[in-house]
Enzyme design. Structure first.
Site, PDB file in Angstrom:
ATOM      1  N   TYR A 203       4.485 -10.017   0.479  1.00 46.32           N
ATOM      2  CA  TYR A 203       3.650 -10.824   1.330  1.00 46.32           C
ATOM      3  C   TYR A 203       3.389 -12.140   0.467  1.00 46.32           C
ATOM      4  O   TYR A 203       2.632 -12.166  -0.433  1.00 46.32           O
ATOM      5  CB  TYR A 203       2.224 -10.306   1.729  1.00 46.32           C
ATOM      6  N   PRO A 295       1.360  -9.177  13.475  1.00 45.44           N
ATOM      7  CA  PRO A 295       1.845  -8.304  12.877  1.00 45.44           C
ATOM      8  C   PRO A 295       1.649  -8.030  11.395  1.00 45.44           C
ATOM      9  O   PRO A 295       2.161  -7.202  10.587  1.00 45.44           O
ATOM     10  CB  PRO A 295       3.561  -8.419  12.987  1.00 45.44           C
ATOM     11  N   LYS A 299      -0.016  -2.770  11.864  1.00 50.94           N
ATOM     12  CA  LYS A 299      -0.649  -1.974  12.468  1.00 50.94           C
ATOM     13  C   LYS A 299      -0.220  -1.547  13.902  1.00 50.94           C
ATOM     14  O   LYS A 299      -0.706  -0.229  14.542  1.00 50.94           O
ATOM     15  CB  LYS A 299      -2.342  -2.334  12.662  1.00 50.94           C
ATOM     16  N   TYR A 387      -4.409  -0.534   4.794  1.00 53.11           N
ATOM     17  CA  TYR A 387      -3.025  -0.656   4.766  1.00 53.11           C
ATOM     18  C   TYR A 387      -2.354   0.895   5.222  1.00 53.11           C
ATOM     19  O   TYR A 387      -1.573   0.796   5.992  1.00 53.11           O
ATOM     20  CB  TYR A 387      -2.511  -1.524   3.795  1.00 53.11           C
TER      21      TYR A 387
END
Ligand code: RFL
Ligand code: PHB
Length: 397
Positions: A203, A295, A299, A387
């Site tokens: 990320y 997104p 989840k 997460y």
């Protein structure tokens, strides 16, 4: 008019509707799933990729986990990149749980195959699907199939027809509250015939915008780029996509982006949305029909599975034992997890994206939050716990 009867009429053969049908069958409860698209279309729709521990366990318990365990990629951590450096969040060490990369369309294929092999009923390519009398004890679903009108009478209807479906809009507006929070951005998503840049997800937050480097297998990558809210994919040539991905990987020497043919590309909008309550009479909404998340936190499908896990148990309690409490409290009990995922998805999105409207103060505060998560055990653990997904016991009845 052809007339049919079932216990649970399910609108939508996405992950929520199919998993619900599978879980109900395990309880000995009969259902019919009505889907307006073709089976081939549903099985080719590329969407989610990341499963929480709870979803991994659930696929196994539902008898559809064999291929996922064989072909899925179990991950112990993720990398957050900013300021030109990577920071690993060790999800496994921080929570004792892991996550799995396995495409949503593969799960849909596995669920379709299992339902059909067990004699489950899924009607594909249904036209003009409508729901009726759902405040009564005998709700009905009508649709056309091959030009013929069909009516299904049932005990309860499950609205699993996604954000753009027909079930939520059928509820009287005064009976629900809609929480809607759009974001000033979208994601360009591409599927690429090339290995992932790293064995874990990256990320990456850069001044040019956010990028996510994920995968479907060790030979197919799934890559996302933050873009404007209503962008036309025609504006994103392959060259532009690769150039932006390189810049946003911001990799220095430790990452080299493998390239390959782009197999598919599209733009996704970003929105947070909740419908409260998620039920009306004998209509129960589950998954994206009731709530959607951006997104960034991965989840959406996981929440859809959590909803139908609860709904299948509540429906079984009602239909087998006449106890209605689980159905009555369905929405209230779901919403604790729904709002946790909403906050987390909003937080991950605001943590990692560039916002044109931010002033200098907001940009510095955002940078401080990223540094905190990457450098504090408590900060990293909060991210990791959310997460990997809150354990079932956290919101058990
Ligand atoms: P779906 O998948 O939208 O399925 C709804 C089904 O209902 C059908 N339908 C109808 N059927 C009959 N009559 C009608 N009138 C109908 N209208 C619609 C549709 O054809 C469809 O088959 O909802 P469901 O089952 O609730 O599942 C939700 C998930 O699809 C969604 O939350 C996820 O894809 C979100 N998501 C992610 N979730 C994760 O858990 N992990 C991820 O890594 C993740 N990544 C993502 C994502 C979603 C993305 N996009 C494209 C929105 C990444 C992206 C880019
Ligand atoms: C994906 O693999 O498509 C994916 C993974 C994690 C996200 C979003 C999408 O946060």
């Amino acid at each position: 008019m052809q007339k049919r009867r079932t216990q649970v009429g399910i609108v939508g053969a996405g992950p929520a509707g199919l998993m619900l049908s599978q879980l109900l069958a395990r309880e000995g409860i009969d259902s019919i799933v009505i889907e307006n698209r073709s089976r081939a279309y549903c099985e080719a729709r590329i969407r989610a990729g990341l499963l929480e521990q709870g979803s991994i366990d659930m696929l196994g318990e539902a008898g559809v986990g064999a291929r996922m365990h064989k072909e899925g990629l179990a991950h112990d951590g993720i990398e957050l990149r900013f300021g030109g450096q990577g920071h690993r969040i060790d999800i496994k060490a921080l929570t004792g749980r892991n996550v799995m990369i396995y495409g949503q369309h593969e799960i849909v294929k596995d669920l379709n195959a299992a339902r059909i092999a067990e004699g489950g009923q899924i009607v594909f390519e249904a036209g003009d699907v409508r729901i009726h009398d759902f405040s009564s004890k005998a709700p009905r679903i009508t649709y056309t199939h091959g030009g013929e009108p069909v009516e299904i009478t049932c005990d309860i209807i499950a609205g699993c027809d996604g954000f753009h479906g027909i079930c939520r809009p059928a509820i009287p507006a005064e009976a629900i509250t809609l929480y809607d929070h759009p974001y000033p951005m979208g994601w360009v998503g591409v599927l690429v015939d090339a290995p992932p840049v790293s064995h874990e997800l990256v990320y990456s937050s850069t001044p040019r915008g956010f990028a996510l480097f994920t995968m479907r297998s060790m030979t197919v990558s799934r890559l996302y780029l933050q873009c404007g809210p209503d962008e036309d994919i025609a504006e994103w040539s392959d060259d532009r996509i690769w150039e932006e991905l390189e810049l946003r990987l911001d990799g220095g020497s430790d990452h080299k982006l493998p390239k390959g043919p782009i197999l598919q590309k599209g733009v996704t909008e970003m929105r947070s949305f909740v419908c409260e309550p998620m039920q009306f009479g004998n209509l129960f909404l589950a998954g994206d029909a009731a709530h959607i998340v951006p997104p960034t936190g991965a989840k959406g499908m996981n929440l859809a599975f959590a909803d139908v896990r609860r709904l299948s148990r509540a429906a079984a309690d009602f239909l087998k034992r006449g106890r209605r409490e689980g159905l009555d409290l369905y929405s209230q009990r779901c919403l604790k997890r729904v709002w946790r995922a909403q906050h987390f998805s909003w937080w991950m999105t605001t943590l990692m994206h560039s916002f044109d409207t931010y002033n200098a103060f907001e940009r510095r505060a955002q940078q401080s939050e990223r540094e905190y998560v990457a450098s504090s055990a408590a900060g990293a653990k909060t991210l990791a716990e959310n997460y990997a997904g809150m354990p079932w016991a956290w919101d058990e009845d």
